[in-house]
Design an enzyme around this catalytic site. Structure first.
Site, PDB file in Angstrom:
ATOM      1  N   GLY A 165      17.798  38.417  83.942  1.00  0.00           N
ATOM      2  CA  GLY A 165      17.749  39.748  83.812  1.00  0.00           C
ATOM      3  C   GLY A 165      18.090  40.283  85.261  1.00  0.00           C
ATOM      4  O   GLY A 165      18.490  39.845  86.040  1.00  0.00           O
TER       5      GLY A 165
ATOM      6  N   GLY B 280      32.097  49.193  99.790  1.00  0.00           N
ATOM      7  CA  GLY B 280      33.356  49.127 100.496  1.00  0.00           C
ATOM      8  C   GLY B 280      34.307  49.349  99.637  1.00  0.00           C
ATOM      9  O   GLY B 280      35.393  49.780  99.632  1.00  0.00           O
TER      10      GLY B 280
ATOM     11  N   ALA C  47      27.016  49.779  81.670  1.00  0.00           N
ATOM     12  CA  ALA C  47      27.707  50.874  82.343  1.00  0.00           C
ATOM     13  C   ALA C  47      27.891  52.037  81.733  1.00  0.00           C
ATOM     14  O   ALA C  47      27.914  53.205  82.304  1.00  0.00           O
ATOM     15  CB  ALA C  47      28.949  49.983  82.843  1.00  0.00           C
ATOM     16  N   HIS C  48      28.178  51.822  80.436  1.00  0.00           N
ATOM     17  CA  HIS C  48      28.598  53.070  79.632  1.00  0.00           C
ATOM     18  C   HIS C  48      27.224  53.884  79.511  1.00  0.00           C
ATOM     19  O   HIS C  48      27.653  55.289  79.480  1.00  0.00           O
ATOM     20  CB  HIS C  48      29.146  52.671  78.264  1.00  0.00           C
ATOM     21  CG  HIS C  48      28.493  51.734  77.569  1.00  0.00           C
ATOM     22  ND1 HIS C  48      28.800  50.428  77.671  1.00  0.00           N
ATOM     23  CD2 HIS C  48      27.465  51.912  76.496  1.00  0.00           C
ATOM     24  CE1 HIS C  48      27.826  49.638  76.740  1.00  0.00           C
ATOM     25  NE2 HIS C  48      27.016  50.376  76.148  1.00  0.00           N
TER      26      HIS C  48
ATOM     27  N   GLY D 244      24.169  35.522  80.672  1.00  0.00           N
ATOM     28  CA  GLY D 244      24.187  34.003  80.496  1.00  0.00           C
ATOM     29  C   GLY D 244      25.154  33.380  79.445  1.00  0.00           C
ATOM     30  O   GLY D 244      25.982  32.316  79.544  1.00  0.00           O
ATOM     31  N   LEU D 245      25.061  33.968  77.996  1.00  0.00           N
ATOM     32  CA  LEU D 245      25.800  33.587  77.071  1.00  0.00           C
ATOM     33  C   LEU D 245      27.188  33.994  77.257  1.00  0.00           C
ATOM     34  O   LEU D 245      28.162  33.058  76.960  1.00  0.00           O
ATOM     35  CB  LEU D 245      25.465  34.108  75.807  1.00  0.00           C
ATOM     36  CG  LEU D 245      23.703  33.574  75.474  1.00  0.00           C
ATOM     37  CD1 LEU D 245      23.495  34.225  74.208  1.00  0.00           C
ATOM     38  CD2 LEU D 245      23.843  32.188  75.103  1.00  0.00           C
TER      39      LEU D 245
ATOM     40  N   GLU E  75      15.944  28.822  77.354  1.00  0.00           N
ATOM     41  CA  GLU E  75      15.103  30.223  76.829  1.00  0.00           C
ATOM     42  C   GLU E  75      13.845  30.376  76.929  1.00  0.00           C
ATOM     43  O   GLU E  75      13.379  29.351  76.228  1.00  0.00           O
ATOM     44  CB  GLU E  75      15.785  30.827  75.726  1.00  0.00           C
ATOM     45  CG  GLU E  75      15.271  32.268  75.345  1.00  0.00           C
ATOM     46  CD  GLU E  75      15.115  33.183  76.243  1.00  0.00           C
ATOM     47  OE1 GLU E  75      14.118  33.739  76.448  1.00  0.00           O
ATOM     48  OE2 GLU E  75      16.099  33.510  76.952  1.00  0.00           O
TER      49      GLU E  75
ATOM     50  N   GLU F  71      28.930  54.751  99.015  1.00  0.00           N
ATOM     51  CA  GLU F  71      29.099  53.355  98.453  1.00  0.00           C
ATOM     52  C   GLU F  71      28.975  52.487  99.568  1.00  0.00           C
ATOM     53  O   GLU F  71      29.960  52.340 100.373  1.00  0.00           O
ATOM     54  CB  GLU F  71      30.072  53.278  97.619  1.00  0.00           C
ATOM     55  CG  GLU F  71      30.382  51.993  97.185  1.00  0.00           C
ATOM     56  CD  GLU F  71      29.264  51.233  96.390  1.00  0.00           C
ATOM     57  OE1 GLU F  71      28.838  50.343  96.898  1.00  0.00           O
ATOM     58  OE2 GLU F  71      28.730  51.767  95.533  1.00  0.00           O
TER      59      GLU F  71
ATOM     60  N   HIS G  76      44.317  48.591  54.883  1.00  0.00           N
ATOM     61  CA  HIS G  76      44.059  46.891  54.310  1.00  0.00           C
ATOM     62  C   HIS G  76      45.392  46.225  54.687  1.00  0.00           C
ATOM     63  O   HIS G  76      46.450  46.812  54.708  1.00  0.00           O
ATOM     64  CB  HIS G  76      43.779  46.823  53.052  1.00  0.00           C
ATOM     65  CG  HIS G  76      44.198  45.553  52.269  1.00  0.00           C
ATOM     66  ND1 HIS G  76      43.007  44.846  52.161  1.00  0.00           N
ATOM     67  CD2 HIS G  76      45.286  44.961  51.652  1.00  0.00           C
ATOM     68  CE1 HIS G  76      43.435  43.746  51.751  1.00  0.00           C
ATOM     69  NE2 HIS G  76      44.663  43.694  51.289  1.00  0.00           N
TER      70      HIS G  76
END
Length: 475
Positions: free
Chosen positions: A281, A44, A330-331, A194-195, A212, A41, A454
């Site tokens: 993006g 670091g 990521a997932h 962005g949002l 946009e 990596e 509930h």
């Protein structure tokens, strides 16, 4: 499984280039399966973009800003009065940084626990089974291995005419570390990044305008959900300029000016800002890895081409995560990392790409899994729709937090769930139930006949399922 002992001079079973969510998870899993593994990596710190300058720090800011916004605007509804409310931006930033440092050091501890060899430096593939590392301490190290996994992630992209300086014109990285909350913030791009960042600063008092190019925000989401979400953001103070093409950003004595073409009217508009966030993006990190010299095939946008087993066209070289096709999540990278090393270990690794969830961590949140209504129409699949608004959910109404809806899409013939799309409070957590249901091939009736506690927000999920195969009770 316990990790096996190896001769120090023996080649690694696998070298993983990149220590982000895909890379570090693959490294740990490989070690758990008894493989000798090294992770390289260059940052670091482990965790990649997600942990260092992406998912995790942005959620820290989103959480802090949400608490501030609640104290300022919603506490009084519940009879809680706050006087003299203020924020300390330096402390907010410090809290974010503390979360990041704690988590990155935690991954290093996991590496030590699982006996993963960790090399800090920039890796380059120099031939079959060879990775040369320019280490961060100025040295060089050559790694020999049986297999290489490319897991180098992605970086922010930009558009012609706009140069990112990370001070006034920023990417998501710069947006995480602004020295102060801007009075006027312009978002170039109406996607997730962005949002989310726009929400942070809108809650802290910024005037936020989203420019946009397309005719809607969150273009990959179900159209009804993205439209509902945009209307909620408008109520929160966002301004939207849809079908506008940004042509440039100019620096002036009083700030920045964004020039954009109104594609509907074919004229030009000028917008003033203190900060401009470019959120158009991301692109794969495949440069300077030696891929061309190694003969690794890539597509026209720089992604590594792989087969269903993450194999490239070069024997012994694999790729996962943002550097290959599919959503840059990521997932998704984590699942691919585990599946890839399971295959290397002779096991049956697999990723079901039909059940990869997506979440926008604003408030309300947006969450989805499976096919959109538009995709089903294009594919000619007959389907039923079931919807339930959070405005009819007792817990959401009690919390005075009832914007949004749950939407089920189910096969008209078999009732099998084909897609679930939501905008509302805590739907980023609720989507896990939808993913699990779809993974096991559930029908909407299966979910509807499952008892939900509930009063909870999850009852909206159940009632949308009821609406897909029959009728809801409370709407």
């Amino acid at each position: 499984m316990a990790t096996r002992a190896f001769c120090a001079g023996a080649p690694d079973d696998v070298v993983i280039v990149g220590g982000g969510p895909g890379g570090y998870v693959a490294a740990i899993k490989a070690a758990q399966l008894g493989l000798k593994v090294t992770c390289v990596e260059k940052r670091g710190t482990l965790g990649g973009t997600c942990l260092n300058v992406g998912c995790i720090p942005s959620k820290a800011l989103l959480h802090a800003s949400h608490m501030y916004h609640d104290a300022e605007h919603t506490f009084k509804y519940h009879g809680i009065n706050v006087e003299g409310l203020s924020y300390d931006w330096d402390v907010v930033q410090g809290s974010k940084d503390k979360a990041v440092s704690g988590l990155t050091s935690g991954i290093e501890m996991l590496f030590k626990k699982n006996k993963v060899n960790y090399v800090k430096g920039e890796g380059t593939i120099t031939g079959p089974g060879k990775v040369e590392v320019a280490t961060l301490d100025g040295g060089k190290e050559t790694l020999s291995c049986k297999n290489i996994i490319i897991a180098t992630g992605s970086e922010p992209s930009t558009i012609p005419g706009v140069v990112i300086d990370e001070e006034k014109v920023v990417s998501s990285t710069g947006a995480l570390a602004l020295k102060e909350v801007p009075k006027k913030l312009i978002l170039i791009g109406g996607g997730v990044i962005g949002l989310e960042m726009g929400s942070v600063y809108a809650r802290m008092g910024s005037e936020v305008t989203c420019v946009e190019f397309l005719d809607r925000i969150l273009p990959t989401e179900d159209h009804e959900v993205s439209k509902t979400f945009m209307n909620v953001l408008k109520k929160q103070g966002f301004t939207f300029k849809l079908k506008h093409a940004v042509k440039g950003v100019e620096y002036g004595a009083d700030g920045l000016t964004v020039t954009a073409e109104d594609l509907k009217k074919s004229d030009t508009v000028s917008l003033d800002a203190d900060i401009v966030l470019v959120a158009t993006g991301r692109r794969p990190n495949t440069e300077n890895l030696g891929l061309e010299a190694a003969g690794v095939a890539m597509d026209k946008i720089g992604r590594v081409i792989t087969d269903d087993h993450f194999k490239t066209n070069v024997e012994g070289i694999y790729a996962i995560g943002d550097v290959i096709a599919g959503p840059m999540l990521a997932h998704k990278a984590e699942e691919e990392g585990i599946a890839c090393v399971e295959m290397l270990a002779g096991l049956g690794g697999h990723v079901n790409y039909d059940t990869i969830p997506g979440v926008v961590y604003t408030h309300p949140e947006v969450a989805s899994v499976g096919k959109t209504e538009q995709a089903l129409k294009e594919e000619g699949i007959k389907y039923n729709v079931g919807k339930f608004p959070f405005g009819a959910n007792s817990r959401a109404r009690t919390n005075n937090d009832s914007d949004g809806l749950v939407k089920f899409l189910a096969c008209a013939e078999t009732d099998r769930i084909l897609g679930i799309h939501m905008v509302g409070p805590n739907v980023g957590e609720l989507i896990a139930e939808g993913v699990l249901a779809m993974e096991y091939g559930a029908s909407s009736e299966d979910v509807a006949r499952t008892c939900h506690a509930h009063p909870t927000l999850s009852e909206a999920f159940k009632e949308a399922a009821m609406a897909a195969y029959d009728k809801p009770i409370h709407f």
